[in-house]
Write a protein that holds these residues in place. Structure first.
Motif, PDB file in Angstrom:
ATOM      1  N   ALA A 314       3.474   6.318 -10.113  1.00  0.00           N
ATOM      2  CA  ALA A 314       3.595   7.777 -10.026  1.00  0.00           C
ATOM      3  C   ALA A 314       2.563   8.460 -10.903  1.00  0.00           C
ATOM      4  O   ALA A 314       1.969   9.474 -10.513  1.00  0.00           O
ATOM      5  N   ASP A 315       2.319   7.913 -12.106  1.00  0.00           N
ATOM      6  CA  ASP A 315       1.340   8.511 -13.019  1.00  0.00           C
ATOM      7  C   ASP A 315      -0.059   8.499 -12.415  1.00  0.00           C
ATOM      8  O   ASP A 315      -0.824   9.458 -12.565  1.00  0.00           O
ATOM      9  N   VAL A 316      -0.418   7.415 -11.734  1.00  0.00           N
ATOM     10  CA  VAL A 316      -1.749   7.317 -11.133  1.00  0.00           C
ATOM     11  C   VAL A 316      -1.847   8.198  -9.889  1.00  0.00           C
ATOM     12  O   VAL A 316      -2.804   8.955  -9.707  1.00  0.00           O
ATOM     13  N   ALA A 317      -0.830   8.108  -9.011  1.00  0.00           N
ATOM     14  CA  ALA A 317      -0.878   8.837  -7.740  1.00  0.00           C
ATOM     15  C   ALA A 317      -0.906  10.345  -7.932  1.00  0.00           C
ATOM     16  O   ALA A 317      -1.441  11.074  -7.081  1.00  0.00           O
ATOM     17  N   ALA A 318      -0.353  10.840  -9.045  1.00  0.00           N
ATOM     18  CA  ALA A 318      -0.278  12.285  -9.273  1.00  0.00           C
ATOM     19  C   ALA A 318      -1.577  12.870  -9.802  1.00  0.00           C
ATOM     20  O   ALA A 318      -1.717  14.100  -9.882  1.00  0.00           O
ATOM     21  N   ALA A 320      -5.530  13.986 -10.123  1.00  0.00           N
ATOM     22  CA  ALA A 320      -6.501  14.582  -9.199  1.00  0.00           C
ATOM     23  C   ALA A 320      -7.548  13.570  -8.753  1.00  0.00           C
ATOM     24  O   ALA A 320      -8.078  13.665  -7.638  1.00  0.00           O
ATOM     25  N   ASP A 321      -7.865  12.617  -9.607  1.00  0.00           N
ATOM     26  CA  ASP A 321      -8.873  11.606  -9.270  1.00  0.00           C
ATOM     27  C   ASP A 321      -8.238  10.289  -8.846  1.00  0.00           C
ATOM     28  O   ASP A 321      -8.840   9.225  -8.998  1.00  0.00           O
ATOM     29  N   ALA A 322      -7.030  10.353  -8.314  1.00  0.00           N
ATOM     30  CA  ALA A 322      -6.321   9.137  -7.927  1.00  0.00           C
ATOM     31  C   ALA A 322      -7.053   8.396  -6.811  1.00  0.00           C
ATOM     32  O   ALA A 322      -7.562   9.009  -5.868  1.00  0.00           O
ATOM     33  N   PRO A 323      -7.084   7.068  -6.877  1.00  0.00           N
ATOM     34  CA  PRO A 323      -7.630   6.282  -5.767  1.00  0.00           C
ATOM     35  C   PRO A 323      -6.616   6.219  -4.620  1.00  0.00           C
ATOM     36  O   PRO A 323      -5.539   6.816  -4.698  1.00  0.00           O
ATOM     37  N   PHE A 324      -6.946   5.490  -3.579  1.00  0.00           N
ATOM     38  CA  PHE A 324      -5.999   5.228  -2.498  1.00  0.00           C
ATOM     39  C   PHE A 324      -4.883   4.355  -3.087  1.00  0.00           C
ATOM     40  O   PHE A 324      -5.134   3.232  -3.535  1.00  0.00           O
ATOM     41  N   CYS A 325      -3.650   4.860  -3.088  1.00  0.00           N
ATOM     42  CA  CYS A 325      -2.554   4.187  -3.783  1.00  0.00           C
ATOM     43  C   CYS A 325      -1.590   3.535  -2.799  1.00  0.00           C
ATOM     44  O   CYS A 325      -1.150   4.155  -1.831  1.00  0.00           O
ATOM     45  N   VAL A 326      -1.239   2.296  -3.093  1.00  0.00           N
ATOM     46  CA  VAL A 326      -0.280   1.540  -2.294  1.00  0.00           C
ATOM     47  C   VAL A 326       0.874   1.123  -3.189  1.00  0.00           C
ATOM     48  O   VAL A 326       0.660   0.523  -4.245  1.00  0.00           O
ATOM     49  N   GLY A 327       2.088   1.454  -2.763  1.00  0.00           N
ATOM     50  CA  GLY A 327       3.262   1.081  -3.532  1.00  0.00           C
ATOM     51  C   GLY A 327       4.041  -0.036  -2.857  1.00  0.00           C
ATOM     52  O   GLY A 327       3.894  -0.287  -1.657  1.00  0.00           O
ATOM     53  N   PHE A 328       4.861  -0.704  -3.643  1.00  0.00           N
ATOM     54  CA  PHE A 328       5.765  -1.733  -3.118  1.00  0.00           C
ATOM     55  C   PHE A 328       7.198  -1.327  -3.449  1.00  0.00           C
ATOM     56  O   PHE A 328       7.478  -0.821  -4.548  1.00  0.00           O
ATOM     57  N   ALA A 329       8.080  -1.544  -2.487  1.00  0.00           N
ATOM     58  CA  ALA A 329       9.491  -1.227  -2.680  1.00  0.00           C
ATOM     59  C   ALA A 329      10.310  -2.464  -2.352  1.00  0.00           C
ATOM     60  O   ALA A 329      10.399  -2.864  -1.180  1.00  0.00           O
ATOM     61  N   ALA A 330      10.871  -3.096  -3.370  1.00  0.00           N
ATOM     62  CA  ALA A 330      11.757  -4.245  -3.174  1.00  0.00           C
ATOM     63  C   ALA A 330      13.185  -3.745  -3.337  1.00  0.00           C
ATOM     64  O   ALA A 330      13.579  -3.327  -4.433  1.00  0.00           O
ATOM     65  N   GLU A 331      13.949  -3.768  -2.271  1.00  0.00           N
ATOM     66  CA  GLU A 331      15.284  -3.179  -2.277  1.00  0.00           C
ATOM     67  C   GLU A 331      16.338  -4.215  -1.892  1.00  0.00           C
ATOM     68  O   GLU A 331      16.044  -5.200  -1.198  1.00  0.00           O
ATOM     69  N   SER A 332      17.562  -3.976  -2.352  1.00  0.00           N
ATOM     70  CA  SER A 332      18.665  -4.860  -1.986  1.00  0.00           C
ATOM     71  C   SER A 332      19.344  -4.410  -0.697  1.00  0.00           C
ATOM     72  O   SER A 332      20.058  -5.188  -0.060  1.00  0.00           O
ATOM     73  N   ALA A 345       8.136  10.816  -2.066  1.00  0.00           N
ATOM     74  CA  ALA A 345       8.265  11.359  -3.422  1.00  0.00           C
ATOM     75  C   ALA A 345       6.960  11.216  -4.208  1.00  0.00           C
ATOM     76  O   ALA A 345       6.600  12.113  -4.978  1.00  0.00           O
ATOM     77  N   LYS A 346       6.269  10.096  -4.021  1.00  0.00           N
ATOM     78  CA  LYS A 346       5.045   9.853  -4.783  1.00  0.00           C
ATOM     79  C   LYS A 346       3.795  10.191  -3.993  1.00  0.00           C
ATOM     80  O   LYS A 346       2.676   9.998  -4.482  1.00  0.00           O
ATOM     81  N   LYS A 347       3.985  10.683  -2.764  1.00  0.00           N
ATOM     82  CA  LYS A 347       2.872  11.095  -1.898  1.00  0.00           C
ATOM     83  C   LYS A 347       1.857   9.966  -1.723  1.00  0.00           C
ATOM     84  O   LYS A 347       0.650  10.126  -1.944  1.00  0.00           O
ATOM     85  N   LEU A 348       2.384   8.814  -1.291  1.00  0.00           N
ATOM     86  CA  LEU A 348       1.561   7.624  -1.122  1.00  0.00           C
ATOM     87  C   LEU A 348       1.159   7.455   0.344  1.00  0.00           C
ATOM     88  O   LEU A 348       1.976   7.672   1.235  1.00  0.00           O
ATOM     89  N   PRO A 349      -0.059   7.045   0.607  1.00  0.00           N
ATOM     90  CA  PRO A 349      -0.460   6.788   1.997  1.00  0.00           C
ATOM     91  C   PRO A 349       0.197   5.541   2.585  1.00  0.00           C
ATOM     92  O   PRO A 349       0.308   5.415   3.801  1.00  0.00           O
ATOM     93  N   LEU A 350       0.629   4.616   1.719  1.00  0.00           N
ATOM     94  CA  LEU A 350       1.202   3.370   2.228  1.00  0.00           C
ATOM     95  C   LEU A 350       2.196   2.796   1.224  1.00  0.00           C
ATOM     96  O   LEU A 350       1.916   2.748   0.021  1.00  0.00           O
ATOM     97  N   VAL A 351       3.356   2.358   1.725  1.00  0.00           N
ATOM     98  CA  VAL A 351       4.334   1.619   0.939  1.00  0.00           C
ATOM     99  C   VAL A 351       4.656   0.335   1.689  1.00  0.00           C
ATOM    100  O   VAL A 351       4.856   0.342   2.909  1.00  0.00           O
ATOM    101  N   VAL A 352       4.695  -0.767   0.966  1.00  0.00           N
ATOM    102  CA  VAL A 352       5.089  -2.052   1.525  1.00  0.00           C
ATOM    103  C   VAL A 352       6.508  -2.334   1.059  1.00  0.00           C
ATOM    104  O   VAL A 352       6.760  -2.429  -0.147  1.00  0.00           O
ATOM    105  N   GLY A 353       7.437  -2.433   1.992  1.00  0.00           N
ATOM    106  CA  GLY A 353       8.834  -2.622   1.635  1.00  0.00           C
ATOM    107  C   GLY A 353       9.362  -3.974   2.052  1.00  0.00           C
ATOM    108  O   GLY A 353       8.947  -4.543   3.065  1.00  0.00           O
TER     109      GLY A 353
END
Length: 400
Positions: A314-318, A320-332, A345-353
Motif C-alpha cells: 500500500a505504501d508503494v502503490a500510493a 506518485a512515482d509508483a511502479p506497476f504494482c502487483v499484489g498477492f492475496a492468500a486467503e482461507s 482498495a490499493k488501486k492495483l492493476p493486478l492481484v494474484v489470489g
C-alpha cells in the motif's frame, strides 16, 4: 518425459574438456535431459582423464564423440553434422587451453573444429574452469574479451575453493546454475529492459532473542517469479525473508528478516524499478516490545502485545512515482471477494489470489489473476509454471 519440460524439442551439444570440473558435467547432462533436451556429448582427449565416455552415454542414451575422424557418422563429417540440428553448443568445463583455441580459430581436434564449423543458428555458451592464477592472467583476460566480442555467452566462473587448494575465481559454476543459464537463453525476452523488484518468503517478528512470530510461507512462489523474470530479460532484485532457497541465477538478492526491515529495503529501491511484485507473506503484526532476554517458562499463560506492521504494498502503490504494482492475496475463504477488494482498495492493476490450502508452503499452486478485465484462473501447476504464466500476463498488461 515431463510434459512441462522447458527444453523439449531442443538439441544441445555438451562439450567436456580436460578439467577436474568435468565430473560436474555428468550432472549437467542429467539436468538437461530432465528438462526434455536431446544431449550429444563431445569430449576432448584430456577430458577422458577425468571422466569416462560410458558415463555420458548412459545418461544421454547417445554415443559420445571425441575423434575428428570418427567413422560412425555416415559421411565422416562429425565436425559439421553434430551441430547442424542443434540450437546450443555448451562447453562445460571450458579450460584455458580450450578458450585460447576458440579465440585463435584453431581446428586441431573435434571440438575446436566443431566450434568453427557450427551453424550460425547454434549459439555458443562457455563455462570457464581453471586455476585462479590462470583466470587472472592477462592472456586469459584478453581471450575472454575476444570470446565475448565474438558473440559467445560466458557463464562464470564462480569463486571458492579449488581442487589445487587455492581459493578464488576460476571454479566452474554449479550444474543447476548452468541449467538456469541455458533456460534463460531459450526464454523469450518479454521483460527485456524492465527493472523488477520482488519480495518473497515470510517475515520473522522477534518475541525475544530466540523466538519469532512467523508463518508457513516457503518463498517458492516469489523465487520462481524472480527466476522467471530474470530469464525473460529483466533486471531483478529479490528482497527475501528467511528461507532455505538458493538465490536464483542472475538475480540480486537482499536478505531481510522482519517486516520493518523489508519495508525499509523496498522503500529504498522501488523508485528505480518499473515493476513491483509483492509476493512476501509479510506479518500483519509484530510484538510491541520484544524482550532483550530469553523469556523463561514460568506462568501457565503468556500474553504478548502486538502492534500493526506497515503495509509495504500500500505504501508503494500510493506514491506518485509508483511502479506497476502487483499484489498477492492468500486467503482461507471467499477468495474472489477479498482479492478483488484488495485490488480496489490499493488501486492495483493486478492481484494474484489463491486459497492457502492450494499453495502456501507447497511446490504447486492454483491461482486466479484479477485485473480490470475480471478474473483469470490458472490451472494447478508447479510454481515455476505458474510464475511464467503470471509474467506473461504482466507483460501483456504492460503493453496495453
Amino acid at each position: 518425459m515431463n510434459s512441462k519440460a522447458e527444453l523439449s524439442g531442443r538439441t544441445i551439444v555438451l562439450a567436456v574438456t580436460g578439467g577436474v570440473a568435468a565430473y560436474k558435467s555428468a550432472e549437467l547432462a542429467r539436468l538437461l535431459i530432465k528438462e526434455g533436451a536431446r544431449v550429444r556429448v563431445v569430449m576432448t582427449e584430456a577430458a577422458a582423464h577425468f571422466i569416462g565416455a560410458a558415463t555420458f552415454q548412459a545418461i544421454t542414451g547417445e554415443p559420445v564423440w571425441s575423434d575428428l575422424w570418427d567413422a560412425r557418422m555416415p559421411n565422416g563429417m562429425a565436425h559439421i553434422d553434430l551441430t547442424r540440428d542443434a540450437q546450443l553448443l555448451l562447453i562445460a568445463p571450458a579450460t584455458a587451453d580450450c578458450i585460447a583455441k576458440l579465440v585463435q580459430g584453431r581446428a586441431d581436434d573435434l571440438l575446436s573444429t566443431l566450434c568453427l564449423a557450427r551453424d550460425a543458428t547454434c549459439a555458443l555458451m562457455v563455462a570457464p574452469a581453471m586455476n585462479r592464477q590462470m583466470w587472472e592472467h592477462p592472456a586469459t583476460a584478453r581471450n575472454m574479451n575476444t570470446l565475448r566480442g565474438d558473440g559467445a555467452i560466458v557463464v562464470g566462473p564462480a569463486a571458492g575453493e579449488q581442487a589445487c587448494g587455492e581459493v578464488g575465481l576460476g571454479r566452474m559454476v554449479e550444474p543447476a546454475e548452468l541449467l538456469d543459464a541455458v533456460l534463460a537463453h531459450f526464454t523469450p525476452k518479454t521483460m527485456a529492459g524492465r527493472r523488477v523488484l520482488i519480495t518473497a518468503g515470510p517475515t520473522a517478528e522477534a518475541i525475544d532473542p530466540v523466538r519469532v512470530v512467523t508463518n508457513l510461507s516457503s518463498g517458492r512462489m516469489g523465487y520462481a517469479l524472480a527466476c522467471a523474470a530474470a530469464r525473460a530479460g529483466a533486471e531483478v532484485t529479490l528482497i527475501s525473508g528467511p528461507t532455505g532457497l538458493a538465490k536464483p541465477f542472475g538475480v540480486e538478492r537482499v536478505d531481510v528478516s522482519s517486516a520493518l526491515s523489508m519495508h525499509e529495503a523496498v522503500l529504498s529501491r522501488y523508485a528505480a524499478c518499473d515493476v513491483f511484485i509483492a509476493v512476501a507473506a509479510v506479518a500483519d503484526y509484530r510484538p510491541a516490545a520484544p524482550s532483550e532476554r530469553k523469556i523463561k517458562k514460568s506462568a501457565d499463560k503468556l500474553s504478548i502485545d502486538m502492534v500493526r506492521n506497515p503495509d509495504i504494498l500500500a505504501d508503494v502503490a500510493a506514491r506518485a512515482d509508483a511502479p506497476f504494482c502487483v499484489g498477492f492475496a492468500a486467503e482461507s475463504h471467499d477468495l474472489d471477494t477479498y482479492a478483488q477488494g484488495k485490488r480496489a482498495a490499493k488501486k492495483l492493476p493486478l492481484v494474484v489470489g489463491n486459497l492457502v490450502a492450494d499453495g502456501l508452503g507447497g511446490e504447486d499452486n492454483a491461482v486466479v489473476l484479477y485485473d480490470a478485465e475480471g478474473r483469470h484462473p490458472l490451472v494447478r501447476a508447479p510454481k515455476p509454471v505458474i510464475a511464467r504464466a503470471i509474467l506473461e500476463h504482466i507483460s501483456r498488461l504492460l503493453k496495453d
